[in-house]
Design an enzyme around this catalytic site. Structure first.
Site, PDB file in Angstrom:
ATOM      1  N   CYS A   1       0.846  -1.195   0.000  1.00 24.43           N
ATOM      2  CA  CYS A   1       0.000   0.000   0.000  1.00 24.43           C
ATOM      3  C   CYS A   1       0.881   1.245   0.000  1.00 24.43           C
ATOM      4  O   CYS A   1       1.731   1.409   0.885  1.00 24.43           O
ATOM      5  CB  CYS A   1      -0.912   0.022   1.218  1.00 24.43           C
ATOM      6  SG  CYS A   1      -1.842   1.559   1.325  1.00 24.43           S
TER       7      CYS A   1
ATOM      8  N   GLY B   1      -8.779  -2.522 -12.463  1.00 22.72           N
ATOM      9  CA  GLY B   1      -8.910  -1.645 -11.307  1.00 22.72           C
ATOM     10  C   GLY B   1      -9.665  -0.374 -11.638  1.00 22.72           C
ATOM     11  O   GLY B   1     -10.902  -0.352 -11.709  1.00 22.72           O
TER      12      GLY B   1
HETATM   13  O1  RRO Z   1      -6.316   2.191   0.699  1.00 14.76           O
HETATM   14  C1  RRO Z   1      -5.418   2.704   0.003  1.00 14.76           C
HETATM   15  O2  RRO Z   1      -5.080   3.885   0.102  1.00 14.76           O
HETATM   16  C2  RRO Z   1      -4.692   1.918  -1.005  1.00 14.76           C
HETATM   17  C3  RRO Z   1      -4.262   0.620  -0.819  1.00 14.76           C
HETATM   18 BR1  RRO Z   1      -4.662  -0.369   0.689  1.00 14.76          BR
HETATM   19  C4  RRO Z   1      -3.478  -0.019  -1.811  1.00 14.76           C
HETATM   20  O3  RRO Z   1      -3.031  -1.160  -1.693  1.00 14.76           O
HETATM   21  N1  RRO Z   1      -3.203   0.690  -2.924  1.00 14.76           N
HETATM   22  C5  RRO Z   1      -3.629   1.953  -3.115  1.00 14.76           C
HETATM   23  O4  RRO Z   1      -3.345   2.562  -4.162  1.00 14.76           O
HETATM   24  N2  RRO Z   1      -4.391   2.549  -2.148  1.00 14.76           N
END
Ligand code: RRO
Length: 608
Positions: free
Chosen positions: A439, A573
């Protein structure tokens, strides 16, 4: 409302699943505003206060490669014959394109979305308060109420032309060029002084809504406020449009946009009973709330002229190779928006949940999104209800989806990852786990995922805890992604998935300071496609376990490229934000391409 409309709760009509084309029938100009009317023969009649995500068919490619994402608009009117009217002000690249639409051109729309105004049952008179382009939902609400006085505030005379769209309107302007010289809340004070037994319905800019809320609270007047917030998807997938309320952040797209302001609340940060309270009430019937009763072994996804390409991912049989990327599709929220149609036409061959952590998380403060050139920067910050509530509330619903379930988990320590893996290990509902070590919006996530030794140590700790396939989600923000992938494989990973988003940033054009609440964010969308392809290609040459590839996939050919670069499965996505049903189209296009191609997938499918 016609008999065949599906209403899930007061103020909410369900949307057909997916994006549809609507032909523009008329364009009218009201000073600074444009009204676009389009036909929507396949859509239901919306409720007042609901909104649509709109885009033109030639979206993108403008200045700075924007617009990329659709824009949200409350419905202005829904004339007989199921046409839809929208009120648009040209304030940027997206609205500019929409304002230029002429009769005969096509528009792409998803909707109706969200929960609108609720019918008053308190015997109070209705009072409508609007500001600028925010007057739109009040026009259809005024029609539905059979009339109500409207107090409308505008910046200047050009915008005050919009007042012609409502009946019985008193107008204020900031510059005094039309009507009362001052704020619309001055008019509201007068009206409430005259007769305070009223319910206020308001829509407009945030500062105006805060004044309306404060005024109503002072006088004990109930109010329903239609809020706005930057959103990418409109159906609960992007987690971008949150506003703070007394019960924490709520997603305006699914829990609003109309929120209740209770007279006891003290600030806009704590203003609201989500209108979705009513939704929650309606949904407490198990049939409405659960997707379990809809489970079907074979979703329609992938049905098309070419045969879908079944694929094996670590022993999990998938009907085709297209799944969703974690955090870009919330099946439970989407079920509230699209109803049974979502399940009947489920667009993915497996469902990957948004990341679950041990403890509940609110996520980052808004703003959480920024539209980048041909992409999006998110700083969502892992909002989730935590392991315990996920197991109790979400898992039973997700387990009933017509496709295998992959649960994405993240821990801030190896011990937390171990706890998460153990918790899901014995759950038959879960086909596989995806370990999010990438993340970009929490420091620990990246640190773990960027270092081969850290990954190795983590896998050695958690691999013995479960027989389920462990898919390790890699970051592109590492010095040597191949080394990390190899370390994951050598320590027992069943597959890797890549790429998570690339760390990026946007500055507030007005202040020059970071725009996103989390300062930096993760870039996704077609802007990162070439990076994903390169990394998948490199990792595929370095490991033997399967790859779940993602990054800017919009078409079958993008998925096909990633498969030719070495992927077994491809995840969609950001493109789902633009079209919630796009996974099905991509899988059909992929099947057609594969059928035409000399390249056979026989023998490329790897078992873990
Ligand atoms: O929740 C987020 O901000 C987030 C996650 Br967990 C992730 O794995 N990838 C992303 O771009 N945002």
């Amino acid at each position: 409302m016609s008999a065949n409309q599906t209403v899930s709760a007061p103020g909410r009509v369900l949307a057909p699943f997916g994006r549809r084309v609507a032909r523009v029938q008329e364009r009218r100009v009201y000073g600074a505003y444009v009204v676009v009317r389009c036909a929507d023969p396949d859509g239901p009649r919306p409720q007042a206060g609901q909104f649509y995500m709109l885009a033109t068919t030639d979206w993108g490619g403008g200045e700075g490669e924007r617009p990329f994402l659709p824009r949200a608009f409350s419905v202005l009117r829904s004339p007989a014959g199921h046409g839809l009217e929208f009120l648009i002000e040209d304030v940027g690249p997206g609205t500019h394109r929409l304002c230029e639409l002429a009769a005969g051109e096509d528009l792409l729309l998803v909707g109706p979305l969200g929960a609108g105004f609720a019918v008053p049952r308190d015997g109070r008179r209705a009072l409508l308060v609007g500001g600028g382009v925010g007057i739109a939902p009040l026009a259809i609400w005024q029609d539905e109420l059979g009339g109500a006085p409207a107090l409308l505030g505008f910046r200047d005379a050009a915008r005050a032309e919009g007042a012609r769209l409502l009946a019985d309107a008193r107008v204020s302007t900031d510059d005094g060029s039309v009507g009362h010289h001052g704020l619309v809340t001055d008019l509201l004070c007068e009206e409430l002084d005259r007769d305070g037994h009223a319910t206020v319905y308001a829509c407009g800019p945030p500062a105006m809504l805060e004044s309306v809320r404060a005024l109503c609270q002072e006088r004990g007047t109930p109010a329903q406020l239609a809020l706005e917030s930057g959103m990418a998807c409109g159906f609960g997938a992007c987690f971008g449009c949150v506003v703070p309320t007394r019960i924490g952040y709520v997603r305006l797209c699914v829990d609003g946009p109309v929120l209740w302001s209770s007279p006891s609340a003290s600030s806009i940060a704590h203003l609201a009973e989500p209108n979705a309270r009513a939704v929650a009430g309606a949904a407490s019937s198990p049939k409405a709330n659960s997707i379990a009763h809809l489970a079907k072994p074979n979703a329609r996804a992938g049905a098309g002229s070419a045969k879908p390409m079944p694929v094996d991912l670590c022993g999990i049989e998938l009907a085709h190779p297209i799944i969703n990327a974690s955090g870009t599709f919330d099946a439970i929220a989407a079920r509230r928006v699209f109803g049974d149609a979502l399940i009947e036409s489920f667009p993915f061959a497996a469902f990957v949940s948004k990341t679950v952590t041990v403890a509940p998380r609110e996520g980052n403060p808004p703003p959480r999104l920024w539209e980048a050139p041909a992409g999006l920067i998110n700083s969502i910050g892992l909002p989730n209800k935590g392991l315990e509530r996920y197991l109790a509330e979400d898992l039973p619903q997700l387990a009933a989806l017509p496709v295998p379930l992959i649960v994405n988990v993240m821990g801030f320590t190896a011990q937390e990852v171990a706890e998460l893996v153990s918790a899901f290990s014995g759950r038959d509902e879960v086909a596989a786990l995806e370990l999010n070590v990438s993340c970009p919006n929490v420091e620990t996530g990246l640190v773990m995922g960027a270092d081969p030794d850290e990954i190795s140590a983590l896998l050695q700790r958690v691999r013995p805890l479960t027989d389920k396939p462990l898919i390790v989600k890699l970051t592109p923000n590492a010095n040597d992604v191949v080394a990390v992938a190899r370390a994951a494989q050598d320590a027992g990973a069943s597959a890797v998935s890549l790429i998570n988003t690339i760390r990026g940033m946007a500055l507030d054009p007005r202040t020059g300071r970071p725009w996103l609440g989390g300062t930096t964010g993760g870039v996704s969308g077609p802007a990162v496609r070439a990076v994903a392809l390169a990394q998948v290609h490199a990792v595929a040459a370095g490991i033997d376990i399967p790859i779940v590839a993602m990054g800017g996939v919009q078409r079958g050919v993008d998925a096909f490229d990633l498969i030719r670069a070495g992927a077994t499965v491809v995840a969609v996505g950001t493109e789902s934000f633009r079209d919630p049903a796009v996974g099905a189209r991509i899988s059909e296009e992929l099947a057609t391409l594969a059928a035409k191609s000399e390249v056979s997938r026989n023998g490329t499918t790897l078992n873990c």
